[in-house]
Write a protein that holds these residues in place. Structure first.
Motif, PDB file in Angstrom:
ATOM      1  N   LYS A   1       0.851  -1.176   0.000  1.00  0.00           N
ATOM      2  CA  LYS A   1       0.000   0.000   0.000  1.00  0.00           C
ATOM      3  C   LYS A   1       0.893   1.234   0.000  1.00  0.00           C
ATOM      4  O   LYS A   1       1.715   1.402   0.893  1.00  0.00           O
ATOM      5  CB  LYS A   1      -0.858  -0.031   1.258  1.00  0.00           C
TER       6      LYS A   1
ATOM      7  N   GLU B   1       1.014   5.175   0.291  1.00  0.00           N
ATOM      8  CA  GLU B   1       0.139   6.252   0.774  1.00  0.00           C
ATOM      9  C   GLU B   1       0.853   7.597   0.767  1.00  0.00           C
ATOM     10  O   GLU B   1       1.840   7.789   1.477  1.00  0.00           O
ATOM     11  CB  GLU B   1      -0.316   5.941   2.208  1.00  0.00           C
TER      12      GLU B   1
ATOM     13  N   LYS C   1       8.416  12.939  -2.792  1.00  0.00           N
ATOM     14  CA  LYS C   1       9.872  13.034  -2.681  1.00  0.00           C
ATOM     15  C   LYS C   1      10.312  14.367  -3.245  1.00  0.00           C
ATOM     16  O   LYS C   1       9.987  14.724  -4.362  1.00  0.00           O
ATOM     17  CB  LYS C   1      10.536  11.895  -3.460  1.00  0.00           C
TER      18      LYS C   1
ATOM     19  N   ILE D   1      12.467   4.496  -3.888  1.00  0.00           N
ATOM     20  CA  ILE D   1      11.793   4.521  -2.589  1.00  0.00           C
ATOM     21  C   ILE D   1      11.268   3.128  -2.256  1.00  0.00           C
ATOM     22  O   ILE D   1      11.420   2.642  -1.143  1.00  0.00           O
ATOM     23  CB  ILE D   1      10.658   5.568  -2.588  1.00  0.00           C
ATOM     24  N   LEU D   2      10.671   2.474  -3.257  1.00  0.00           N
ATOM     25  CA  LEU D   2      10.155   1.130  -3.032  1.00  0.00           C
ATOM     26  C   LEU D   2      11.253   0.171  -2.629  1.00  0.00           C
ATOM     27  O   LEU D   2      11.048  -0.718  -1.810  1.00  0.00           O
ATOM     28  CB  LEU D   2       9.476   0.607  -4.303  1.00  0.00           C
TER      29      LEU D   2
ATOM     30  N   SER E   1      14.810   7.384   1.066  1.00  0.00           N
ATOM     31  CA  SER E   1      13.544   7.409   1.794  1.00  0.00           C
ATOM     32  C   SER E   1      12.664   8.534   1.271  1.00  0.00           C
ATOM     33  O   SER E   1      13.158   9.523   0.762  1.00  0.00           O
ATOM     34  CB  SER E   1      13.798   7.571   3.291  1.00  0.00           C
ATOM     35  N   PRO E   2      11.361   8.365   1.395  1.00  0.00           N
ATOM     36  CA  PRO E   2      10.462   9.402   0.894  1.00  0.00           C
ATOM     37  C   PRO E   2      10.504  10.641   1.779  1.00  0.00           C
ATOM     38  O   PRO E   2      10.918  10.564   2.937  1.00  0.00           O
ATOM     39  CB  PRO E   2       9.088   8.729   0.961  1.00  0.00           C
ATOM     40  N   THR E   3      10.103  11.775   1.243  1.00  0.00           N
ATOM     41  CA  THR E   3      10.032  12.989   2.043  1.00  0.00           C
ATOM     42  C   THR E   3       8.730  12.992   2.852  1.00  0.00           C
ATOM     43  O   THR E   3       8.700  13.419   3.994  1.00  0.00           O
ATOM     44  CB  THR E   3      10.083  14.230   1.135  1.00  0.00           C
ATOM     45  N   THR E   4       7.664  12.526   2.230  1.00  0.00           N
ATOM     46  CA  THR E   4       6.393  12.424   2.950  1.00  0.00           C
ATOM     47  C   THR E   4       5.769  11.062   2.661  1.00  0.00           C
ATOM     48  O   THR E   4       6.150  10.391   1.709  1.00  0.00           O
ATOM     49  CB  THR E   4       5.393  13.496   2.477  1.00  0.00           C
ATOM     50  N   GLY E   5       4.804  10.712   3.475  1.00  0.00           N
ATOM     51  CA  GLY E   5       4.025   9.517   3.218  1.00  0.00           C
ATOM     52  C   GLY E   5       4.708   8.236   3.632  1.00  0.00           C
ATOM     53  O   GLY E   5       5.822   8.246   4.145  1.00  0.00           O
ATOM     54  N   GLU E   6       4.033   7.127   3.410  1.00  0.00           N
ATOM     55  CA  GLU E   6       4.633   5.848   3.749  1.00  0.00           C
ATOM     56  C   GLU E   6       4.156   4.721   2.841  1.00  0.00           C
ATOM     57  O   GLU E   6       3.130   4.816   2.185  1.00  0.00           O
ATOM     58  CB  GLU E   6       4.386   5.501   5.219  1.00  0.00           C
ATOM     59  N   ILE E   7       4.976   3.697   2.811  1.00  0.00           N
ATOM     60  CA  ILE E   7       4.631   2.505   2.048  1.00  0.00           C
ATOM     61  C   ILE E   7       4.539   1.360   3.033  1.00  0.00           C
ATOM     62  O   ILE E   7       5.462   1.121   3.795  1.00  0.00           O
ATOM     63  CB  ILE E   7       5.712   2.207   0.993  1.00  0.00           C
ATOM     64  N   LYS E   8       3.408   0.687   3.028  1.00  0.00           N
ATOM     65  CA  LYS E   8       3.245  -0.439   3.936  1.00  0.00           C
ATOM     66  C   LYS E   8       3.281  -1.711   3.125  1.00  0.00           C
ATOM     67  O   LYS E   8       2.686  -1.785   2.057  1.00  0.00           O
ATOM     68  CB  LYS E   8       1.902  -0.347   4.657  1.00  0.00           C
TER      69      LYS E   8
END
Lengths: 418, 290
Positions: A8, A10, A14, A94-95, A100-107
Motif C-alpha cells: 500500500k 500512501e 519526494k 523509494i520502493l 527514503s520518501p520525504t512524505t508519506g509511507e509505504i506499507k
C-alpha cells in the motif's frame, strides 16, 4: 477484502533540491534544524512545485513525486509507466529502500527485493560461482537458499563452462546472463523490476521474459515492473500506474493504460507544429501533416500521409531528412529518408514536402520523429513531432475495409491462375 | 482509515528512529556479512606475487624503521629488558587494527555508492564486514608478534624483563574496544563525507597525526617525564590507553589502570552510539546527496 492487498503506497512524496548540492546547504540545514527544534514544519517542504522539467521553476526545491497513492494485490503484476522524468525511478528507489520518501509511507506485507540493475556488487576478480553467492546475498538470499539453487542458476545462465573463471574474463553478455540468472531465482514476496529486460541477445531476452511470466503466473509472486517498453508491459502486466510529472495520472488495466500513456503528450502535438528555434547549423522551423491537402492527424489505411517541413540552412551545407515511424508500443516500424531516393535539398531555406504513399497500416496510432542530418550527424531532432491515427480504410481500392485485428500491415497482392 | 486490524511486515516512511539497530534484520543478512568478508580477503591480494605475505611485511618493516629512527637515533627508551623491536611491533600491531577499522569504514558510503544506490540491505553490514575482515588480518599479525615474542624471550637475553600477565585474559575486550572505537569513528566520518567531502583529506593525514599522539612508538611514562605539560594530550586519548594497555598485558611492564580502561570503554560506547545514530540518519537519504 483488503486482506489480499500486499503493498500500500500512501501519499508518497519526494523532494529534491535543484542545482549544486553542497553549496548553501549548511544554512538550509541549520534553518531546518532550528525549525525542528521549535517543533515547526520543515520550511523547505512547503515550497517546491510540480516536477515539469520543460518549464523553468522559481523554487530551488522540486517535488519529483507528489501524493502517490496506489495499492497492489497479491499475485498481481503491476506496470509502472511514464515518460522520462515522470518519477518512475524515484518511486523505484523509494520502493527498494535505496532512498527514503520525504512524505508519506509505504506499507508492505511481504519482503521486497528490487532489481534496479543486474549484477550489483559483482567483483571482477571473483569467479562466476563466488559472484553468484555474493550477488544472491546482496539481493537478500541466504547462503542455504543459494546452495539449493546453484545448479539451476548456473544452468539458466548457460555459463557452466566458465563458472570457475574470474568474471573479469567474461564477455559482457555472459556477465549479464549470469547476473540475470541469479536475479531470476530470487524468491521474494514482491519483486520490483526496472528495465533490466533490455539486456542480452534476443534469445536470452525471450528466456528472461518467459521466466518473468513464470514468476508471476505459476508462482503467484507480486511483481512491480517499470518500463518504457510497451511491448514488455503488454506481455507481462495486468494493471498499470501511469505517472506524469510526479503524479499518478491514472491506474487502469494495461490496454487502456498504454493507450492513455501514448496520449499524454498528444496535446502538444497537433497537425501543425512550430519548433523552438535552435542555434544549430541547420534547423526545422515548422512542420505540418496533411491528408488530401487538409491539415489533420486522422488517416485511413491507404491514404497518403503528407508531411511538410520548412528548413533553414544558413551555411548551405548538404542535409538529409529522416522520418521515423513508431507504433504505440514504441517500436520503430518504418524508417524513411531522402538518402534512399534521388532527392536532395538544394536551396538554403526551403520547404520540403514528403509524401508517404498509401500508408500500409491496418489501424493504430503512430508517432513520427523528424530529424535533420548533416555530415552524417543529427543536427535537429523532433521526437514525437506528430502522432497520427490510422483507422481501417479501403486500402486495396475494392470498396472493402480490412477487418480489424487482422494483422498489422497491408500488402498489395496480384492474383493469377496459372 | 481502518488500519488498526491490518498487519504490516514493515513500513517505509520518512520518519526516522534515532537508533535503528535492527538485530533481527542484521542476523538475517549474516551470510552477506561473511560473503563480504570473503570477498575482501580473496580479492585484496589477487594477482600479487607475495599475496597474503603483505599482511606481515607492512608491520614488520614499520617496526624495523621505528626501531631505527626512534630508538637507535632518537634514543627513546622502551623500558628495561623490553627489546625495542618487540615494543614497536606490539604498538604497531594494536594500532594497525584500530587504524584499519577506522580507515576501512570511513569511506563506506562513497565506496559503495554503486551497490547502495541499487539494492537495500542493512547498511551497517558493510562497515561491520570491514571490521571482521580486519580482525582476520589482525589475527595473522598477532601470530607473527607471538612468534617474535617467543623468539626474543627464549633465544635472546634482551627480553629478560618480559612476562605476560594474567590480564592477557582481557585481550578480547581490548580488541572489541578497538573495533568499536574504529567502527564508531569510521561511521561518523563516512556519514559526514557524503555531504562534506573535505573530511576525506582530513582522515588521511589526521590518522597519521593521531598515531603520534597514541603512544605507538614511545611508552606513556616517557612522554610524562619529558613533556609533563602536554601529557594531558595523550593521557586521555582512548587509543593511547588501548595501545599502552596491550603492551602492559604482554610485557608485564607497568600497571593496568582499570579506571582508564573503564573510561575508554565508556568513550568507545559513546562514539559507537553517536556513529550509529549519524549513520542511520545518513543511510536513508545519502544517495540523494552524494
Amino acid at each position: 477484502m483488503d486482506t489480499d492487498i500486499i503493498l500500500k503506497v500512501e501519499n508518497i512524496g519526494k523532494q529534491y533540491r535543484l542545482g549544486l548540492v553542497g553549496t548553501g546547504t549548511i544554512s538550509h540545514d541549520l534553518n531546518r534544524w532550528w525549525n525542528s527544534v521549535r517543533g515547526k514544519e520543515d520550511p523547505y517542504l512547503k515550497v517546491g512545485e510540480v516536477n515539469n522539467r520543460s518549464k523553468k521553476g522559481s523554487s530551488d526545491y522540486v517535488w519529483a513525486l507528489k501524493d502517490i497513492n496506489f495499492e497492489v494485490k497479491k499475485g498481481e503484476v503491476l506496470g509502472i509507466i511514464g515518460k522520462n522524468g515522470a518519477g518512475k525511478s524515484t518511486l523505484l528507489k523509494i520502493l527498494s529502500r535505496v532512498t527514503s520518501p520525504t512524505t508519506g509511507e509505504i506499507k508492505t506485507k511481504g519482503r521486497i527485493a528490487s532489481l534496479l540493475e543486474v549484477g550489483t556488487g559483482f567483483h571482477p576478480e571473483m569467479t562466476g560461482r563466488e559472484n553468484i553467492y555474493l550477488n544472491g546475498a546482496i539481493l537478500g538470499m541466504t547462503r542455504a537458499e543459494i546452495n539449493s539453487k546453484i545448479d539451476e542458476i548456473i544452468d539458466f545462465s548457460g555459463c557452466i563452462r566458465y563458472v570457475d573463471t574470474p568474471v573479469k574474463r567474461y564477455s559482457s553478455g555472459m556477465k549479464v546472463r549470469l547476473a540475470f540468472a541469479v536475479a531470476a531465482h530470487l524468491e521474494p514476496d514482491i519483486l520490483v523490476i526496472d528495465e533490466v529486460l533490455a539486456v542480452g541477445d534476443a534469445e536470452f531476452q525471450k528466456k528472461a521474459i518467459g521466466k518473468m511470466q513464470d514468476i508471476s503466473n505459476s508462482d503467484g509472486r507480486t511483481v512491480l515492473f517499470v518500463s518504457h517498453d510497451m511491448g514488455a508491459i503488454k506481455n507481462l502486466c495486468t494493471r498499470c500506474v501511469i505517472l506524469n510529472n510526479g503524479n499518478v495520472q491514472s491506474i487502469r488495466n494495461t490496454r487502456e493504460a498504454i493507450e492513455e500513456y501514448l496520449t499524454i503528450n498528444i496535446s502538444k502535438s497537433g497537425s501543425f507544429r512550430e519548433f523552438v528555434k535552435r542555434p544549430t547549423l541547420v534547423r526545422m522551423l515548422s512542420a505540418e501533416i496533411k491528408n488530401k491537402g487538409i491539415s489533420t492527424t486522422n488517416f485511413h489505411s491507404g491514404d497518403d500521409v503528407e508531411i511538410i517541413i520548412s528548413i533553414e540552412n544558413d551555411e548551405h551545407i548538404p542535409i538529409n531528412i529522416f522520418i521515423g515511424l513508431y507504433d504505440e508500443y514504441g517500436e520503430k516500424v518504418a524508417h524513411i529518408g531522402n538518402t534512399y531516393s534521388e532527392f536532395s535539398i538544394k536551396k538554403e531555406s526551403t520547404t520540403v514536402a514528403v509524401v508517404l504513399k498509401k500508408i500500409p497500416f491496418v489501424e493504430g496510432r503512430f508517432q513520427i520523429n523528424l530529424s535533420l542530418h548533416a555530415y552524417g550527424k543529427p543536427h535537429h531532432r523532433e521526437k514525437e513531432a506528430f502522432i497520427f491515427e490510422v483507422s481501417p480504410g479501403d486500402y486495396y481500392g475494392v470498396g472493402k475495409n480490412v477487418i480489424r485485428n487482422n494483422g498489422k500491415f497491408l500488402i498489395n497482392a496480384s492474383w493469377d491462375e496459372i | 482509515m481502518k488500519t488498526t486490524h491490518e498487519h504490516w511486515l514493515y513500513v517505509i516512511s520518512s520518519k526516522k528512529k534515532l537508533i535503528d539497530f535492527n538485530f533481527k534484520e542484521i542476523w538475517r543478512y549474516r551470510d552477506l556479512l561473511f560473503l563480504f568478508v570473503k570477498r575482501d580477503i580473496i580479492t585484496l591480494y589477487k594477482q600479487t606475487v607475495l599475496g597474503p605475505l603483505w599482511y606481515l611485511i607492512q608491520p614488520l618493516f614499520t617496526s624495523l624503521i621505528f626501531t631505527l629512527i626512534f630508538n637507535n637515533l632518537a634514543d627513546i627508551p622502551t623500558g628495561d629488558g623490553v627489546p625495542n623491536f618487540l615494543f614497536n611491533l606490539a604498538g604497531i600491531t594494536s594500532w594497525n587494527y584500530f587504524k584499519e577499522c577506522l580507515v576501512g569504514t570511513s569511506d563506506t558510503f562513497k565506496k559503495n555508492e554503486n551497490i547502495f544506490g541499487k539494492v537495500y540491505f542493512p547498511r551497517v553490514i558493510m562497515p561491520m564486514s570491514v571490521v571482521v575482515s580486519n580482525l582476520l588480518k589482525y589475527g595473522i599479525q598477532l601470530v607473527v608478534f607471538l612468534g617474535f615474542y617467543v623468539y626474543f624471550v627464549n633465544f635472546t637475553d634482551k627480553a629478560f624483563n618480559v612476562f605476560p600477565t594474567f590480564s592477557l585474559a582481557l585481550l578480547p575486550i581490548l580488541i572489541f574496544l578497538m573495533a568499536l572505537l574504529g567502527l564508531g569513528l569510521g561511521m561518523i566520518i563516512s556519514s559526514m563525507t557524503t555531504k562534506y567531502r573535505d573530511l576525506t583529506f582530513l582522515v588521511q593525514f589526521g590518522v597519521q597525526l593521531l598515531m603520534y599522539g597514541s603512544a605507538v612508538m614511545y611508552p606513556m611514562s616517557y612522554f610524562m617525564d619529558k613533556l609533563p605539560n602536554y601529557y594531558w594530550l595523550i593521557e586521555w586519548n582512548p587509543i593511547a590507553i588501548l595501545v599502552e594497555t596491550f603492551r602492559t598485558m604482554v610485557f608485564g611492564v607497568g600497571d593496568l589502570d582499570f579506571y582508564k580502561l573503564a573510561y575508554t570503554m565508556i568513550i568507545s560506547a559513546i562514539v559507537f552510539l553517536i556513529g550509529l545514530v549519524i549513520f542511520n540518519k545518513t543511510e536513508k537519504s545519502f544517495i540523494d546527496t552524494i
